[in-house]
Design a protein around this motif. Structure first.
Motif, PDB file in Angstrom:
ATOM      1  N   ARG A 190       5.148  -2.381  11.801  1.00  0.00           N
ATOM      2  CA  ARG A 190       6.526  -2.548  11.024  1.00  0.00           C
ATOM      3  C   ARG A 190       6.682  -3.701  10.672  1.00  0.00           C
ATOM      4  O   ARG A 190       7.848  -4.509  10.129  1.00  0.00           O
ATOM      5  N   VAL A 191       5.773  -4.811  11.166  1.00  0.00           N
ATOM      6  CA  VAL A 191       5.948  -6.200  11.013  1.00  0.00           C
ATOM      7  C   VAL A 191       4.550  -6.828  10.455  1.00  0.00           C
ATOM      8  O   VAL A 191       3.419  -6.333  10.974  1.00  0.00           O
ATOM      9  N   ILE A 192       4.805  -7.646   9.590  1.00  0.00           N
ATOM     10  CA  ILE A 192       3.586  -8.621   9.304  1.00  0.00           C
ATOM     11  C   ILE A 192       3.955 -10.010   9.994  1.00  0.00           C
ATOM     12  O   ILE A 192       4.817 -10.479   9.685  1.00  0.00           O
ATOM     13  N   LEU A 193       2.931 -10.591  10.600  1.00  0.00           N
ATOM     14  CA  LEU A 193       3.181 -11.915  11.421  1.00  0.00           C
ATOM     15  C   LEU A 193       2.299 -13.191  10.490  1.00  0.00           C
ATOM     16  O   LEU A 193       1.365 -12.724   9.970  1.00  0.00           O
ATOM     17  N   ARG A 194       3.109 -13.943  10.100  1.00  0.00           N
ATOM     18  CA  ARG A 194       2.401 -15.128   9.445  1.00  0.00           C
ATOM     19  C   ARG A 194       2.818 -16.510  10.125  1.00  0.00           C
ATOM     20  O   ARG A 194       3.863 -16.563  10.360  1.00  0.00           O
ATOM     21  N   GLY A 195       1.975 -17.247  10.016  1.00  0.00           N
ATOM     22  CA  GLY A 195       2.295 -18.589  10.590  1.00  0.00           C
ATOM     23  C   GLY A 195       2.662 -19.752   9.628  1.00  0.00           C
ATOM     24  O   GLY A 195       2.106 -19.516   8.501  1.00  0.00           O
ATOM     25  N   VAL A 196       3.561 -20.310   9.649  1.00  0.00           N
ATOM     26  CA  VAL A 196       4.198 -21.361   8.784  1.00  0.00           C
ATOM     27  C   VAL A 196       3.914 -22.815   9.649  1.00  0.00           C
ATOM     28  O   VAL A 196       4.615 -23.040  10.566  1.00  0.00           O
ATOM     29  N   ARG A 197       3.143 -23.476   8.941  1.00  0.00           N
ATOM     30  CA  ARG A 197       2.965 -25.036   9.753  1.00  0.00           C
ATOM     31  C   ARG A 197       3.824 -26.119   9.163  1.00  0.00           C
ATOM     32  O   ARG A 197       4.326 -26.699   9.873  1.00  0.00           O
ATOM     33  N   PHE A 257       5.416 -22.898   2.928  1.00  0.00           N
ATOM     34  CA  PHE A 257       6.517 -21.939   2.676  1.00  0.00           C
ATOM     35  C   PHE A 257       6.627 -21.233   1.460  1.00  0.00           C
ATOM     36  O   PHE A 257       6.823 -19.831   1.294  1.00  0.00           O
ATOM     37  N   GLU A 258       6.464 -21.784   0.246  1.00  0.00           N
ATOM     38  CA  GLU A 258       6.444 -21.445  -0.786  1.00  0.00           C
ATOM     39  C   GLU A 258       5.463 -20.075  -1.197  1.00  0.00           C
ATOM     40  O   GLU A 258       6.194 -19.082  -1.700  1.00  0.00           O
ATOM     41  N   ASN A 259       4.392 -20.168  -0.781  1.00  0.00           N
ATOM     42  CA  ASN A 259       3.454 -19.305  -0.956  1.00  0.00           C
ATOM     43  C   ASN A 259       3.722 -18.069  -0.175  1.00  0.00           C
ATOM     44  O   ASN A 259       3.490 -16.907  -0.404  1.00  0.00           O
ATOM     45  N   GLU A 260       3.973 -18.446   1.360  1.00  0.00           N
ATOM     46  CA  GLU A 260       4.386 -17.486   2.087  1.00  0.00           C
ATOM     47  C   GLU A 260       5.655 -16.601   1.588  1.00  0.00           C
ATOM     48  O   GLU A 260       5.646 -15.448   1.834  1.00  0.00           O
ATOM     49  N   LEU A 261       6.885 -17.251   1.088  1.00  0.00           N
ATOM     50  CA  LEU A 261       7.994 -16.876   0.610  1.00  0.00           C
ATOM     51  C   LEU A 261       7.439 -15.610  -0.334  1.00  0.00           C
ATOM     52  O   LEU A 261       7.868 -14.450  -0.231  1.00  0.00           O
ATOM     53  N   GLN A 262       6.621 -16.199  -1.293  1.00  0.00           N
ATOM     54  CA  GLN A 262       6.220 -15.089  -2.419  1.00  0.00           C
ATOM     55  C   GLN A 262       5.517 -13.939  -1.676  1.00  0.00           C
ATOM     56  O   GLN A 262       5.825 -12.860  -2.137  1.00  0.00           O
ATOM     57  N   MET A 263       4.732 -14.164  -0.759  1.00  0.00           N
ATOM     58  CA  MET A 263       3.966 -12.971  -0.381  1.00  0.00           C
ATOM     59  C   MET A 263       4.833 -12.182   0.505  1.00  0.00           C
ATOM     60  O   MET A 263       4.697 -10.951   0.291  1.00  0.00           O
TER      61      MET A 263
END
Ligand code: PNS
Length: 173
Positions: free
Chosen positions: A96-103, A108-114
Motif C-alpha cells: 500500500r506504500v511506496i517508500l522514497r528518500g528525499v535528501r 523533491f521535484e522529480n520525486e513529486l512528479q513520480m
C-alpha cells in the motif's frame, strides 16, 4: 471518552511498503532509509528495477546479493527485482506504500512528479517520503561510483562489503 480507533477496535492492517530504486550500488544513505522504513512498516520490500536502458556498474544479480547481505539484520526486509510499472508490482505484492528518500530540495521535484504519476496510475497507493540521516544528504550511488573510479576513499559512504566490491570492480575496469 475513548479515542476513535483505540483499544478493542478492528485489528490494525499490516502495511507492506516497497522501496524501489536502482541501488547501483547500495549506499549508507539507502541503508539508513531501509532501517528507518523497517521500523515503521510491517514488511519492507527493497525492489531493484531491471532497467535494460541503463548501463549499470553492477548487474541486477550483484546488487540483489549485496542488498541481501547488508539488510540481513532487518528481519522484515526482503529484496526483489521488478520490471514494468511500479504500481503493478505493488498490486501484485499487496503493498500500500511506496517508500522514497528525499535528501534535499533538489530531489523533491522529480520525486513529486513520480509520486503524483504513481497516484494517477493507482490512487490506492501512497508514496511516503523519509529523510536519511543528515550525514547522508549529499550521498548518491552516482557520486560513489565516480569517486571510487577516480581512486577516492568511499569507506564511510557504503557498507564494507560494497566498498570491497567497488574496489574489485575499479581494479578490473
Ligand atoms: O534509484 P532510482 O533510479 O531513483 O529509482 C527510480 C525508480 C526505479 C523508482 C523509477 O524509475 C521507477 O519506479 N521505475 C519503474 C517504472 C514506472 O513505474 N514508471 C512510472 C512511474 S514514475
Amino acid at each position: 471518552m475513548q479515542r476513535k480507533g483505540a483499544a478493542d477496535k478492528v485489528p490494525a492492517q499490516r502495511i507492506t511498503a516497497i522501496y524501489p530504486g536502482s541501488f547501483d550500488p547500495i549506499t549508507n544513505g539507502h541503508l539508513d532509509l531501509i532501517e528507518r522504513g523497517s521500523k515503521i512498516f510491517d514488511e519492507l520490500i527493497v525492489a531493484v528495477l531491471r532497467n535494460p536502458e541503463k548501463d549499470p556498474l553492477f548487474s541486477v544479480e550483484e546488487r540483489v546479493e549485496m542488498l541481501n547481505e547488508v539488510t540481513q539484520h532487518c528481519a522484515n526486509v526482503s529484496v526483489d527485482t521488478f520490471d514494468g510499472l511500479l504500481v503493478d508490482y505493488a498490486v501484485r505484492n499487496r503493498a500500500r506504500v511506496i517508500l522514497r528518500g528525499v535528501r534535499a530540495i533538489s530531489d523533491f521535484e522529480n520525486e513529486l512528479q513520480m509520486a503524483l504519476m504513481n497516484r494517477k496510475l493507482d490512487p490506492n497507493l501512497e508514496t511516503v517520503f523519509m529523510m536519511p540521516a543528515v550525514a547522508y544528504t549529499f550521498l548518491s550511488s552516482h557520486l560513489v561510483r565516480e569517486v571510487c573510479k577516480l581512486g577516492g576513499d568511499v569507506r564511510s559512504l557504503v557498507p564494507p562489503l560494497v566498498e570491497a566490491r567497488l574496489r574489485a570492480k575499479a581494479v578490473s575496469l
